[in-house]
Design a protein around this motif. Structure first.
Motif, PDB file in Angstrom:
ATOM      1  N   ALA A  75     -22.536 -39.042  19.169  1.00  0.00           N
ATOM      2  CA  ALA A  75     -22.661 -39.571  17.799  1.00  0.00           C
ATOM      3  C   ALA A  75     -21.864 -38.791  16.949  1.00  0.00           C
ATOM      4  O   ALA A  75     -21.425 -39.688  15.961  1.00  0.00           O
ATOM      5  CB  ALA A  75     -24.246 -39.988  17.507  1.00  0.00           C
ATOM      6  N   ARG A  76     -21.679 -37.557  17.050  1.00  0.00           N
ATOM      7  CA  ARG A  76     -21.090 -36.751  15.925  1.00  0.00           C
ATOM      8  C   ARG A  76     -19.760 -36.541  16.156  1.00  0.00           C
ATOM      9  O   ARG A  76     -18.879 -36.300  15.367  1.00  0.00           O
ATOM     10  CB  ARG A  76     -21.859 -35.556  15.674  1.00  0.00           C
ATOM     11  CG  ARG A  76     -23.412 -35.578  15.205  1.00  0.00           C
ATOM     12  CD  ARG A  76     -23.934 -34.249  14.919  1.00  0.00           C
ATOM     13  NE  ARG A  76     -24.133 -33.501  15.981  1.00  0.00           N
ATOM     14  CZ  ARG A  76     -25.329 -33.610  16.897  1.00  0.00           C
ATOM     15  NH1 ARG A  76     -26.067 -34.424  16.658  1.00  0.00           N
ATOM     16  NH2 ARG A  76     -25.205 -32.684  18.036  1.00  0.00           N
ATOM     17  N   THR A  77     -19.240 -36.528  17.529  1.00  0.00           N
ATOM     18  CA  THR A  77     -17.755 -36.356  17.586  1.00  0.00           C
ATOM     19  C   THR A  77     -17.176 -37.409  18.431  1.00  0.00           C
ATOM     20  O   THR A  77     -17.945 -38.100  19.270  1.00  0.00           O
ATOM     21  CB  THR A  77     -17.610 -35.059  18.525  1.00  0.00           C
ATOM     22  OG1 THR A  77     -18.348 -35.114  19.772  1.00  0.00           O
ATOM     23  CG2 THR A  77     -18.594 -33.967  17.598  1.00  0.00           C
ATOM     24  N   SER A  78     -15.875 -37.449  18.527  1.00  0.00           N
ATOM     25  CA  SER A  78     -15.335 -38.571  19.394  1.00  0.00           C
ATOM     26  C   SER A  78     -14.737 -37.895  20.783  1.00  0.00           C
ATOM     27  O   SER A  78     -13.972 -38.962  21.467  1.00  0.00           O
ATOM     28  CB  SER A  78     -14.005 -39.343  18.537  1.00  0.00           C
ATOM     29  OG  SER A  78     -13.127 -38.188  18.153  1.00  0.00           O
ATOM     30  N   GLY A  79     -15.017 -36.709  20.868  1.00  0.00           N
ATOM     31  CA  GLY A  79     -14.506 -36.249  22.133  1.00  0.00           C
ATOM     32  C   GLY A  79     -15.261 -36.463  23.305  1.00  0.00           C
ATOM     33  O   GLY A  79     -14.785 -35.676  24.307  1.00  0.00           O
ATOM     34  N   VAL A  80     -16.465 -36.895  23.189  1.00  0.00           N
ATOM     35  CA  VAL A  80     -17.413 -37.123  24.354  1.00  0.00           C
ATOM     36  C   VAL A  80     -17.144 -38.193  24.956  1.00  0.00           C
ATOM     37  O   VAL A  80     -17.427 -39.409  24.494  1.00  0.00           O
ATOM     38  CB  VAL A  80     -19.077 -36.745  23.925  1.00  0.00           C
ATOM     39  CG1 VAL A  80     -19.601 -36.899  25.331  1.00  0.00           C
ATOM     40  CG2 VAL A  80     -18.991 -35.453  23.560  1.00  0.00           C
ATOM     41  N   ASP A  81     -16.923 -38.528  26.369  1.00  0.00           N
ATOM     42  CA  ASP A  81     -16.683 -39.723  27.123  1.00  0.00           C
ATOM     43  C   ASP A  81     -18.130 -40.411  27.281  1.00  0.00           C
ATOM     44  O   ASP A  81     -18.691 -39.694  28.151  1.00  0.00           O
ATOM     45  CB  ASP A  81     -16.022 -39.325  28.424  1.00  0.00           C
ATOM     46  CG  ASP A  81     -15.879 -40.925  29.510  1.00  0.00           C
ATOM     47  OD1 ASP A  81     -16.163 -41.871  28.683  1.00  0.00           O
ATOM     48  OD2 ASP A  81     -15.452 -40.809  30.388  1.00  0.00           O
ATOM     49  N   PRO A  82     -18.664 -41.422  26.849  1.00  0.00           N
ATOM     50  CA  PRO A  82     -20.163 -41.995  27.033  1.00  0.00           C
ATOM     51  C   PRO A  82     -20.398 -42.174  28.293  1.00  0.00           C
ATOM     52  O   PRO A  82     -21.618 -41.725  28.856  1.00  0.00           O
ATOM     53  CB  PRO A  82     -20.129 -43.179  26.151  1.00  0.00           C
ATOM     54  CG  PRO A  82     -18.615 -43.713  25.883  1.00  0.00           C
ATOM     55  CD  PRO A  82     -17.785 -42.149  26.011  1.00  0.00           C
ATOM     56  N   LYS A  83     -19.287 -42.499  29.240  1.00  0.00           N
ATOM     57  CA  LYS A  83     -19.589 -42.751  30.703  1.00  0.00           C
ATOM     58  C   LYS A  83     -19.829 -41.334  31.451  1.00  0.00           C
ATOM     59  O   LYS A  83     -20.311 -41.499  32.552  1.00  0.00           O
ATOM     60  CB  LYS A  83     -18.789 -43.644  31.323  1.00  0.00           C
ATOM     61  CG  LYS A  83     -18.792 -44.967  30.893  1.00  0.00           C
ATOM     62  CD  LYS A  83     -18.021 -45.818  31.769  1.00  0.00           C
ATOM     63  CE  LYS A  83     -18.245 -47.511  31.339  1.00  0.00           C
ATOM     64  NZ  LYS A  83     -17.876 -48.480  32.190  1.00  0.00           N
ATOM     65  N   SER A  84     -19.338 -40.298  30.693  1.00  0.00           N
ATOM     66  CA  SER A  84     -19.693 -38.892  31.527  1.00  0.00           C
ATOM     67  C   SER A  84     -21.160 -38.243  31.119  1.00  0.00           C
ATOM     68  O   SER A  84     -21.460 -37.442  31.888  1.00  0.00           O
ATOM     69  CB  SER A  84     -18.615 -37.972  30.989  1.00  0.00           C
ATOM     70  OG  SER A  84     -18.859 -37.564  29.713  1.00  0.00           O
ATOM     71  N   ILE A  85     -21.919 -38.903  30.385  1.00  0.00           N
ATOM     72  CA  ILE A  85     -23.286 -38.464  29.790  1.00  0.00           C
ATOM     73  C   ILE A  85     -24.053 -38.796  30.852  1.00  0.00           C
ATOM     74  O   ILE A  85     -24.437 -39.920  31.117  1.00  0.00           O
ATOM     75  CB  ILE A  85     -23.528 -38.841  28.613  1.00  0.00           C
ATOM     76  CG1 ILE A  85     -22.382 -38.444  27.508  1.00  0.00           C
ATOM     77  CG2 ILE A  85     -25.004 -38.358  28.242  1.00  0.00           C
ATOM     78  CD1 ILE A  85     -22.771 -39.140  26.047  1.00  0.00           C
ATOM     79  N   PRO A  86     -24.908 -37.892  31.662  1.00  0.00           N
ATOM     80  CA  PRO A  86     -25.901 -38.268  32.684  1.00  0.00           C
ATOM     81  C   PRO A  86     -27.162 -38.847  32.019  1.00  0.00           C
ATOM     82  O   PRO A  86     -27.326 -38.792  30.667  1.00  0.00           O
ATOM     83  CB  PRO A  86     -26.281 -36.751  33.296  1.00  0.00           C
ATOM     84  CG  PRO A  86     -25.126 -35.852  32.758  1.00  0.00           C
ATOM     85  CD  PRO A  86     -24.720 -36.307  31.267  1.00  0.00           C
ATOM     86  N   MET A  87     -27.477 -39.793  32.965  1.00  0.00           N
ATOM     87  CA  MET A  87     -28.690 -40.283  32.429  1.00  0.00           C
ATOM     88  C   MET A  87     -29.892 -39.709  32.149  1.00  0.00           C
ATOM     89  O   MET A  87     -30.063 -38.153  32.711  1.00  0.00           O
ATOM     90  CB  MET A  87     -29.089 -41.426  33.385  1.00  0.00           C
ATOM     91  CG  MET A  87     -28.292 -42.821  33.094  1.00  0.00           C
ATOM     92  SD  MET A  87     -28.636 -43.689  31.962  1.00  0.00           S
ATOM     93  CE  MET A  87     -27.468 -45.033  32.183  1.00  0.00           C
ATOM     94  N   SER A  88     -30.795 -39.839  31.374  1.00  0.00           N
ATOM     95  CA  SER A  88     -31.904 -38.910  31.075  1.00  0.00           C
ATOM     96  C   SER A  88     -32.974 -38.874  32.058  1.00  0.00           C
ATOM     97  O   SER A  88     -32.857 -39.773  33.035  1.00  0.00           O
ATOM     98  CB  SER A  88     -32.834 -39.112  29.630  1.00  0.00           C
ATOM     99  OG  SER A  88     -33.478 -40.458  29.714  1.00  0.00           O
ATOM    100  N   GLU A  89     -33.813 -38.108  31.881  1.00  0.00           N
ATOM    101  CA  GLU A  89     -34.969 -37.990  32.756  1.00  0.00           C
ATOM    102  C   GLU A  89     -35.819 -39.638  32.881  1.00  0.00           C
ATOM    103  O   GLU A  89     -35.974 -39.994  33.960  1.00  0.00           O
ATOM    104  CB  GLU A  89     -36.208 -37.081  32.468  1.00  0.00           C
ATOM    105  CG  GLU A  89     -37.187 -36.883  33.501  1.00  0.00           C
ATOM    106  CD  GLU A  89     -38.500 -35.964  33.094  1.00  0.00           C
ATOM    107  OE1 GLU A  89     -39.330 -35.808  33.710  1.00  0.00           O
ATOM    108  OE2 GLU A  89     -38.123 -35.011  32.056  1.00  0.00           O
ATOM    109  N   THR A  90     -36.126 -39.843  31.863  1.00  0.00           N
ATOM    110  CA  THR A  90     -36.863 -41.394  31.750  1.00  0.00           C
ATOM    111  C   THR A  90     -35.862 -42.408  32.277  1.00  0.00           C
ATOM    112  O   THR A  90     -36.391 -43.418  32.896  1.00  0.00           O
ATOM    113  CB  THR A  90     -37.298 -41.529  30.547  1.00  0.00           C
ATOM    114  OG1 THR A  90     -38.339 -40.800  30.083  1.00  0.00           O
ATOM    115  CG2 THR A  90     -37.955 -43.081  30.337  1.00  0.00           C
ATOM    116  N   LEU A  91     -34.580 -42.510  32.068  1.00  0.00           N
ATOM    117  CA  LEU A  91     -33.578 -43.599  32.350  1.00  0.00           C
ATOM    118  C   LEU A  91     -33.122 -43.422  33.680  1.00  0.00           C
ATOM    119  O   LEU A  91     -32.255 -44.230  33.984  1.00  0.00           O
ATOM    120  CB  LEU A  91     -32.462 -43.686  31.199  1.00  0.00           C
ATOM    121  CG  LEU A  91     -33.187 -43.986  29.923  1.00  0.00           C
ATOM    122  CD1 LEU A  91     -32.135 -44.179  28.878  1.00  0.00           C
ATOM    123  CD2 LEU A  91     -34.051 -45.127  29.945  1.00  0.00           C
ATOM    124  N   ALA A  92     -33.232 -42.553  34.557  1.00  0.00           N
ATOM    125  CA  ALA A  92     -32.689 -42.112  35.681  1.00  0.00           C
ATOM    126  C   ALA A  92     -32.718 -43.224  36.667  1.00  0.00           C
ATOM    127  O   ALA A  92     -31.637 -43.510  37.336  1.00  0.00           O
ATOM    128  CB  ALA A  92     -33.297 -41.012  36.288  1.00  0.00           C
TER     129      ALA A  92
END
Length: 443
Positions: A75-92
């Motif tokens: 949310a704070r930077t534009s350098g993070v590829d959203p599809k590279s972020i692993p799902m959380s424990e609950t959203l696995a």
């Protein structure tokens, strides 16, 4: 009481007794105070079948396990590829649906009130604030349902509990500011969808329609009889009133035309009601079948009330566990409950995707919202609401995050406006929206 005031009061009483929701205008000429309801019929999308399902949870999710760890950085930077972020424990359980959904962080309605504010999840407003808005606190599902007319047997299906916090589920709201009562179990939902109406019941239904039509005719005649005494401003308000009468007449006609139309054949035997925990898979299955058979194109499901932690084997109630006070055993229990809800949601997405249509599949044609009006039950806050958007033909990106510290971040109702546009309703605004949601695109 003067005759003109008596006439206004009697008309309001008759409408309420007949079960018809019509808002009378406040006519200065007869000195009667009443709230006016301006008609805003939604544009009807006839070219293709679009569907919408909204799923809400009364108590939210344990935030530390719900949100992916890197989503704040995204949310704070534009350098993070959203599809590279692993799902959380609950959203696995949603990992395999990454291309079909977007986890949206940082949005809310700007409401405060804890449990009292959760009922504004789909409307963006608390009921008490509805009078300040031209459309009241109508929820996004009912806004869309107004456009369906008689295209489906049911304009919408509202499923949930009639018990629990504040007297049961209050997620769906009409334009008149009344709660849409929920269908309370799989047995009741099954019967509504598949059990045929006996001839005697059909006759009773036809009689009710005739009675309501007769009342509307009488009300219209009474209103015309006093129209000559009104000033120009009140005549305009009376025209609005007649518009609302015509809308009620249209809704009656839409319902009446389905009396003699056979319902779909049931795909399995009538289920029994057990408890909300065990019944949840069946409720999802029935909603999916209702969409597949085009019995409806809009459905809501609110999880709460009789969704009990004790049915998981825990000693504490679900509400009590949500106020965990950082107690480890309570947090562990919450994670189990949260994971189960997400697992069943993932199973629902799988069911929709398995139903093939002429164009693609039911998931691609159905915008599915999953979340809660509660951000953190432990602290009674309604900020940074948990939201997942799936299907609907959007170009999903896995994660979409907005900085909560950003002054001009959009309200959650911007997402709802995007959902309405995708449904085929190109309305300019919904509730507190300032536009469609930035970063959410149609495929």
């Amino acid at each position: 009481m003067p005759h003109s005031q008596s006439l206004e009061a009697s008309r309001r009483s008759v409408l309420r007794a007949a079960g018809i929701s019509v808002a009378l205008p406040a006519l200065e000429s007869v000195r009667q105070s009443a709230s006016a309801s301006e008609a805003s019929p939604a544009e009807n999308a006839k070219t293709e079948k679009r569907r919408m399902v909204c799923i809400g949870n009364m108590l939210g999710f344990y935030p530390e396990a719900f949100w992916p760890q890197q989503i704040g950085q995204a949310a704070r930077t534009s350098g993070v590829d959203p599809k590279s972020i692993p799902m959380s424990e609950t959203l696995a359980p949603l990992e395999s649906y990454r291309d079909d959904l977007t986890v949206i962080a940082g949005l809310d309605h700007g409401l405060k009130g804890g449990h009292f504010a959760i009922h504004g999840f789909l409307s963006g407003l608390k009921h008490a604030d509805a009078k300040t808005m031209p459309d009241g606190n109508i929820s996004v599902d009912q806004f869309a349902a107004e456009s369906i007319g008689g295209q489906t047997r049911f304009a919408s299906l509202t499923v949930g509990s009639d018990s629990g916090i504040h007297g049961g589920c209050q997620m769906s709201w009409s334009r008149a500011g009344t709660r849409v009562p929920p269908i309370t179990g799989p047995r009741e939902l099954f019967e509504k969808l598949f059990v045929g109406t006996k001839q005697s019941d059909k006759q009773k239904a036809a009689d009710r329609f005739r009675l309501k039509q007769s009342i509307l005719d009488s009300i219209g005649g009474d209103a015309k009889s006093v129209a000559k005494t009104l000033n120009a401003r009140d005549k305009q308000k009376l025209d609005e009133y007649f518009t609302s009468i015509r809308e009620v007449e249209q809704r009656l006609g839409n319902r009446q035309q389905w009396i003699d139309v056979p319902k779909p054949s049931p795909p399995f035997d009538r289920p029994r009601n057990s408890n909300m925990v065990d019944d949840l898979p069946m409720l999802y299955d029935l909603i999916a079948i209702a969409l597949q058979t085009d019995s409806t194109r809009i459905a809501t499901l609110e999880i709460g009330g009789d969704f009990e932690a004790r049915d998981f084997g825990f000693n504490s109630g679900y509400h009590a566990l949500s106020h965990h006070g950082q107690r480890e055993e309570a947090i562990k229990a919450l994670k189990v409950i949260d994971a189960y809800q997400v697992e069943q949601f993932a199973r629902f997405l799988d069911k929709l995707k398995s139903f093939q249509t002429d164009e693609s599949n039911l998931l691609d044609q159905t915008t599915v919202l999953f979340g809660s009006g509660m951000g953190n039950a432990n602290s009674h806050t309604n900020s940074n609401l948990p939201v997942v958007l799936a299907g609907g033909g959007f170009r999903h990106r896995g994660m979409l995050a907005f900085d909560q510290k950003e002054t001009h971040r959009p309200p959650l109702t911007n997402l709802f406006l995007s959902m309405l546009h995708r449904f085929g309703l190109h309305t300019d605004a919904f509730a507190t929206s300032t536009g469609t949601l930035t970063g959410l695109e149609i495929a």
